[in-house]
Design an enzyme around this catalytic site. Structure first.
Site, short mmCIF file in Angstrom:
data_model
loop_
_atom_site.label_atom_id
_atom_site.label_comp_id
_atom_site.label_asym_id
_atom_site.label_seq_id
_atom_site.Cartn_x
_atom_site.Cartn_y
_atom_site.Cartn_z
N HIS A 162 34.54 37.87 46.60
CA HIS A 162 34.30 37.30 47.94
C HIS A 162 35.13 36.05 48.15
O HIS A 162 35.21 35.15 47.31
CB HIS A 162 32.81 37.07 48.20
CG HIS A 162 32.12 36.08 47.34
ND1 HIS A 162 32.13 34.72 47.61
CD2 HIS A 162 31.35 36.23 46.23
CE1 HIS A 162 31.40 34.09 46.71
NE2 HIS A 162 30.92 34.98 45.85
N GLU B 274 29.92 36.37 51.68
CA GLU B 274 28.90 36.78 50.71
C GLU B 274 27.83 35.71 50.55
O GLU B 274 26.65 36.01 50.42
CB GLU B 274 29.56 37.07 49.35
CG GLU B 274 28.61 37.64 48.30
CD GLU B 274 27.91 36.58 47.46
OE1 GLU B 274 26.97 36.94 46.73
OE2 GLU B 274 28.29 35.39 47.54
N HIS C 93 27.76 26.82 42.60
CA HIS C 93 27.31 26.21 43.86
C HIS C 93 27.27 24.68 43.81
O HIS C 93 26.45 24.05 44.48
CB HIS C 93 25.93 26.74 44.27
CG HIS C 93 25.91 28.20 44.59
ND1 HIS C 93 24.77 28.86 45.01
CD2 HIS C 93 26.88 29.15 44.57
CE1 HIS C 93 25.03 30.14 45.23
NE2 HIS C 93 26.32 30.33 44.96
#
Length: 469
Positions: A293, A339, A436
């Site tokens: 992604h 995504e 993240h």
């Protein structure tokens, strides 16, 4: 005097020969490599001595940066990957239009623990969860209720939760050897925690970051608001901050937490999946997808998640071309958009595949970081694992296992069309250190590990193209 024959030159030579013959794959294996072995070795050699994926990742991370869907950086990444695949001599490069959510983070988030005894406050590091509403300019402050599960939250009931901030503090289970299992055991508090707390009247949510490591880097990630439930603001707190907050709550049940976020959802924007295609020479209507992604979170550069998967997928096309392979089946490298906070690109690709009556036989995704490849997982919904497992000996020299169970979020929607889905499984022990966060940057990716992953993917795609399923 007893002679020591072990010191005799001829005896030493004989001993060396015996030991050499006993090593697997040495003198007793004089068979000429098969065509498959030769081509696979060629792709590995090309990947390791002419590394392009790492070069592309450098540009993606250091020239473009974090690529949240709807952002100018996401648009730049679409154009960059389109241009890269245009240079590879593939048969076709095209875009698939997809409307994506456009969430923006806003100002730097603020989080503070406020002691109820008026002896001051302590700042802690937080970041807004993706798709969250903001607090507004003034922020919110309230007493804190700490829970580790939804069941625990519900048992407290509305009386204990209403008007308060719910602190979800379920840590990773670090006894899990597979870190993705630890992630799976904790992530529902991030995805659904805000709505579960809002049902009981909470005004905000603080969620422990999704990592097994104690550090001061908050991990963002997507939340999903339930229909007909009030939307309340939500932040992730670093694991170091979570430990501090939990410890202080034990001594001061009336302490308050304050946080301020200005994130918001804007109007949807037009974006694209980027697709590069090598047309099959014998079975052009049978399609194999390899992909990652293109979007990423905005706090870091999206190097491991999922810049690595993007550049590896493009490199599969390059390696197959450079090795002189003319694939029997059509191969598509797909850079999926959105995504992270919507999966719009994966769903759009599957929708168009069904609409165009395309026959996909397999899809392989890389979305677990650019670390050393350990395995390729194969979903066995359609009983194809035994066929694929026969290729294990071709992967063995490179330290890659073939095992049941695998896939990826973007290719998941293809399962309803009878497609066998697969996922590259790198060594995952460090993945959730960076996942993240602001630390998911180019310098965290090792070039050799990245290129080994690209070669492993190219090997699987070549075999699927050559022999089908």
């Amino acid at each position: 005097m007893k002679k020591n024959y072990c010191n005799h030159p001829k005896a030493i030579l004989l001993l060396i020969l015996l030991m050499w013959w006993a090593v697997p794959g040495q003198a007793q294996n004089n068979q000429k490599p098969t065509k498959d072995q030769q081509l696979i070795r060629k792709m590995y050699n090309l990947s390791l001595t002419q590394p392009k994926a790492y070069e592309w990742l450098d540009f993606l991370c250091n020239k473009i940066g974090g690529r949240l869907a709807g952002s100018p950086q996401a648009a730049a990444a679409v154009e960059f990957t389109r241009q890269v695949m245009d240079t590879l001599g593939v048969d076709r490069v095209f875009l698939q239009e997809v409307m994506v959510p456009h969430w923006v983070r806003g100002d730097q988030e603020v989080g503070k623990i406020i002691n109820s005894k008026n002896i001051g406050s302590q700042e802690v590091r937080v970041c807004a969860l993706g798709n969250s509403v903001g607090t507004g300019g003034q922020g919110i402050a309230a007493e804190v209720v700490e829970v580790k599960s939804f069941d625990e939250l519900r048992k407290l009931g509305k009386g204990a939760v209403q008007g308060k901030i719910v602190f979800f503090n379920r840590p990773f289970d670090n006894t899990k050897i597979a870190t993705f299992r630890a992630y799976g055991g904790a992530v529902n508090q991030r995805g659904s925690g805000a709505s579960e707390a809002a049902k009981l009247g909470a005004i905000g949510v603080v969620v422990r970051s999704m990592t097994g490591r104690i550090d001061d880097h908050p991990h963002t990630g997507s939340l999903r608001y339930q229909l007909n439930v009030p939307k309340i603001p939500a932040v992730a707190i670093s694991t170091k901050g979570a430990e501090l907050l939990s410890g202080l709550l034990k001594d001061d049940r009336k302490l308050k937490f304050y946080f301020r976020t200005t994130c918001k959802m804007l109007k949807e924007k037009k974006s694209y999946n980027v697709v590069g295609e090598l047309k099959g020479t014998q079975y052009p209507n049978e399609i194999i997808v390899v992909g990652g992604h293109l979007d990423s979170w905005d706090t870091g550069d999206g190097a491991h998640d999922d810049g690595a998967g993007v550049v590896q997928s493009m490199d599969v096309l390059r390696l197959i071309k450079a090795a002189g392979i003319k694939p029997k089946r059509t191969i598509r490298a797909v850079m999926f958009m959105n995504e992270e906070n919507g999966l719009r690109g994966g769903r759009k690709y599957a929708e168009l595949a069904a609409q165009n009556k395309e026959k996909h036989i397999a899809a392989l995704e890389s979305d677990a970081g650019g670390f050393s490849p350990r395995a390729i997982g194969i979903n066995n919904d359609f009983k194809k694992f035994d066929k694929v497992q026969k290729w294990s000996t071709l992967f063995a020299p490179y330290g890659v296992l073939l095992r049941k169970g695998g896939g990826g979020a973007d290719i998941g929607p293809l399962r309803t069309q009878g497609v066998t889905i697969m996922g590259l499984s790198p060594d995952g022990q460090r993945y959730f250190d960076y996942h993240h966060t602001e630390t998911d940057t180019f310098d965290k990716v090792n070039p050799r590990e990245l290129q080994l992953g690209a070669a492993a993917m190219a090997t699987m795609v070549y075999l699927l193209s050559e022999y089908g399923l």
